[in-house]
Design an enzyme around this catalytic site. Structure first.
Site, PDB file in Angstrom:
ATOM      1  N   HIS A 231     -20.794  19.503 -33.836  1.00  0.00           N
ATOM      2  CA  HIS A 231     -21.560  19.718 -35.130  1.00  0.00           C
ATOM      3  C   HIS A 231     -21.093  20.426 -36.049  1.00  0.00           C
ATOM      4  CE1 HIS A 231     -24.838  17.138 -33.645  1.00  0.00           C
ATOM      5  NE2 HIS A 231     -24.587  17.804 -32.545  1.00  0.00           N
TER       6      HIS A 231
ATOM      7  N   GLU B 275     -24.272  15.877 -15.060  1.00  0.00           N
ATOM      8  CA  GLU B 275     -24.959  16.566 -15.954  1.00  0.00           C
ATOM      9  C   GLU B 275     -26.385  15.847 -16.050  1.00  0.00           C
ATOM     10  OE1 GLU B 275     -22.715  17.844 -19.433  1.00  0.00           O
ATOM     11  OE2 GLU B 275     -24.598  17.736 -20.831  1.00  0.00           O
TER      12      GLU B 275
ATOM     13  N   HIS C 262     -28.443  18.836 -23.616  1.00  0.00           N
ATOM     14  CA  HIS C 262     -29.001  18.202 -24.616  1.00  0.00           C
ATOM     15  C   HIS C 262     -30.511  18.479 -25.001  1.00  0.00           C
ATOM     16  CE1 HIS C 262     -29.546  14.500 -27.069  1.00  0.00           C
ATOM     17  NE2 HIS C 262     -28.401  14.072 -26.858  1.00  0.00           N
TER      18      HIS C 262
ATOM     19  N   ARG D 240     -16.998   9.729 -35.558  1.00  0.00           N
ATOM     20  CA  ARG D 240     -17.805  10.272 -36.592  1.00  0.00           C
ATOM     21  C   ARG D 240     -17.778  11.689 -36.606  1.00  0.00           C
ATOM     22  NH1 ARG D 240     -23.565   9.237 -33.835  1.00  0.00           N
ATOM     23  NH2 ARG D 240     -22.987   7.260 -33.925  1.00  0.00           N
TER      24      ARG D 240
ATOM     25  N   ARG E 230     -15.848  10.328 -30.303  1.00  0.00           N
ATOM     26  CA  ARG E 230     -16.790   8.955 -30.082  1.00  0.00           C
ATOM     27  C   ARG E 230     -15.745   8.064 -30.484  1.00  0.00           C
ATOM     28  NH1 ARG E 230     -22.604   9.746 -30.108  1.00  0.00           N
ATOM     29  NH2 ARG E 230     -22.744   7.639 -30.160  1.00  0.00           N
TER      30      ARG E 230
ATOM     31  N   THR F 240     -26.255  10.971 -28.064  1.00  0.00           N
ATOM     32  CA  THR F 240     -26.461  10.426 -26.842  1.00  0.00           C
ATOM     33  C   THR F 240     -27.763  10.304 -26.562  1.00  0.00           C
ATOM     34  OG1 THR F 240     -24.018  11.564 -26.569  1.00  0.00           O
ATOM     35  CG2 THR F 240     -25.156  10.242 -24.577  1.00  0.00           C
TER      36      THR F 240
ATOM     37  N   ASN G   7     -20.644  23.124 -27.399  1.00  0.00           N
ATOM     38  CA  ASN G   7     -20.276  21.626 -27.895  1.00  0.00           C
ATOM     39  C   ASN G   7     -20.197  22.168 -29.465  1.00  0.00           C
ATOM     40  OD1 ASN G   7     -20.645  19.316 -29.229  1.00  0.00           O
ATOM     41  ND2 ASN G   7     -21.424  18.343 -27.332  1.00  0.00           N
TER      42      ASN G   7
ATOM     43  N   HIS H 216     -16.663  15.822 -27.973  1.00  0.00           N
ATOM     44  CA  HIS H 216     -17.122  14.425 -27.979  1.00  0.00           C
ATOM     45  C   HIS H 216     -16.108  13.597 -28.651  1.00  0.00           C
ATOM     46  CE1 HIS H 216     -20.255  10.962 -27.472  1.00  0.00           C
ATOM     47  NE2 HIS H 216     -19.167  10.590 -26.912  1.00  0.00           N
TER      48      HIS H 216
ATOM     49  N   GLU I  24     -15.709  14.802 -23.620  1.00  0.00           N
ATOM     50  CA  GLU I  24     -16.827  13.970 -23.469  1.00  0.00           C
ATOM     51  C   GLU I  24     -16.433  12.629 -23.909  1.00  0.00           C
ATOM     52  OE1 GLU I  24     -20.764  15.642 -24.648  1.00  0.00           O
ATOM     53  OE2 GLU I  24     -21.443  13.723 -25.072  1.00  0.00           O
TER      54      GLU I  24
HETATM   55  N1  PXP Z   1     -24.127  17.293 -23.124  1.00  0.00           N
HETATM   56  C1  PXP Z   1     -24.034  15.834 -23.535  1.00  0.00           C
HETATM   57  C2  PXP Z   1     -23.444  15.107 -22.441  1.00  0.00           C
HETATM   58  C3  PXP Z   1     -23.923  15.496 -24.748  1.00  0.00           C
HETATM   59  O1  PXP Z   1     -23.748  14.223 -25.059  1.00  0.00           O
HETATM   60  C4  PXP Z   1     -24.614  16.405 -25.801  1.00  0.00           C
HETATM   61  C5  PXP Z   1     -24.852  15.798 -27.189  1.00  0.00           C
HETATM   62  O2  PXP Z   1     -23.637  15.816 -27.758  1.00  0.00           O
HETATM   63  C6  PXP Z   1     -24.835  17.689 -25.453  1.00  0.00           C
HETATM   64  C7  PXP Z   1     -24.804  17.911 -23.833  1.00  0.00           C
HETATM   65  C8  PXP Z   1     -25.359  18.783 -26.038  1.00  0.00           C
HETATM   66  O3  PXP Z   1     -26.518  18.379 -26.662  1.00  0.00           O
HETATM   67  P1  PXP Z   1     -27.032  19.181 -28.022  1.00  0.00           P
HETATM   68  O4  PXP Z   1     -26.040  19.081 -29.312  1.00  0.00           O
HETATM   69  O5  PXP Z   1     -28.535  18.615 -28.273  1.00  0.00           O
HETATM   70  O6  PXP Z   1     -27.260  20.614 -27.714  1.00  0.00           O
END
Ligand code: PXP
Length: 247
Positions: free
Chosen positions: A15, A156, A196, A54, A50, A106, A12, A48, A75
């Site tokens: 960030h 998931e 997550h 953001r 949003r 999330t 992901n 993602h 996402e």
């Molecule tokens: N899966 C989903 C559905 C999420 O919303 C997130 C966070 O954006 C992640 C995985 C990844 O989480 P993390 O950034 O804490 O590794």
């Protein structure tokens, strides 16, 4: 069931966009990071988009969708706007998540059980377009039953509670919940992913769960790359995931 030695890593890159948006400049670029992640061994990329934009912007997803060499896991919240975006982009996967403007990330799983009628139309539209729908849910049997009932092919499981446990006993209990939910969902015919809050330090027990297909990891990988670079961070995570399945 014999344990498949394969497990996939979805990276992901939200960030990376968070850092860019903090300054309103054009760097670092999440598309560039996604392409590098693919070269480092990521099996897929999550972005993602949003509602409040953001971090990831529309142009990021559009550019990456055109360049993607692995698969895009798009996402989104279950809204009309995002449904139309996904149908236009045609990613391989869509992951439906709950979204609250005030949350930092999330926070909980999607309550599929209370919105079956509404969500089944989303799943049907994505399925018709050839897109796999994944439902981001807490490890809860009623939510899994609801996903089966609306025809979602993938779940998931939210590992946030596991990641936040402060004691070994609490962690063991959460792990067992995720493990049981994975087994239950897999027996019901669902593909099981999780994510997550996963880190190099806590990933192995989740990766070792028999039914686990893919882990989606963002924050800790981008944090680790500050010290070691994105390629090394991804390679180390993948190594730990694969090692966990050889035991
Ligand atoms: N899966 C989903 C559905 C999420 O919303 C997130 C966070 O954006 C992640 C995985 C990844 O989480 P993390 O950034 O804490 O590794």
């Amino acid at each position: 069931m014999t344990l498949s030695q394969t497990i996939y890593l979805g990276v992901n890159v939200d960030h990376v966009a968070t850092v860019r948006q903090a300054r309103g400049v054009s760097y670092p670029c999440p598309v560039h990071a996604a392409l590098q992640a693919e070269l480092a061994g990521a099996d897929g990329i999550t972005m993602h988009l949003r509602e409040d934009r953001r971090h990831i912007q529309d142009h990021d997803v559009e550019r990456f969708a055109a360049l993607c060499q692995t698969k895009l896991n798009f996402e989104i919240a279950a809204t009309e706007e995002m449904l139309n975006k996904a149908l236009a982009l045609k990613p391989k996967d869509v992951c439906l998540v709950p979204e609250k403007r005030e949350e930092l990330t999330t926070e909980g799983g999607l309550d599929v059980a209370s919105q079956k009628d509404r969500l089944k139309d989303y799943v049907a539209a994505f399925t018709e377009a050839g897109i796999y729908t994944s439902m981001f849910i807490d490890p809860d049997h009623a939510q899994i039953d609801a996903c089966v009932a609306i025809g979602a092919p993938v779940i998931e499981l939210h590992t946030g509670a596991y990641a936040e446990c402060k004691t070994d006993a609490a962690k063991k209990a959460e792990l067992q919940k995720i493990s049981k939910a994975s087994d239950y969902a897999s027996k019901a015919g669902l593909i099981v992913n999780a994510g997550h809050g996963l880190t190099r330090q806590n990933v192995a027990p989740i990766a070792a769960i028999d039914a686990m297909n893919e882990l989606n990891i963002g924050h800790s990988l981008i944090a680790d790359s500050v010290y070691s670079g994105l390629t090394a961070a991804i390679q180390e995570m993948k190594k730990r995931m694969l090692e966990a399945r050889q035991r």
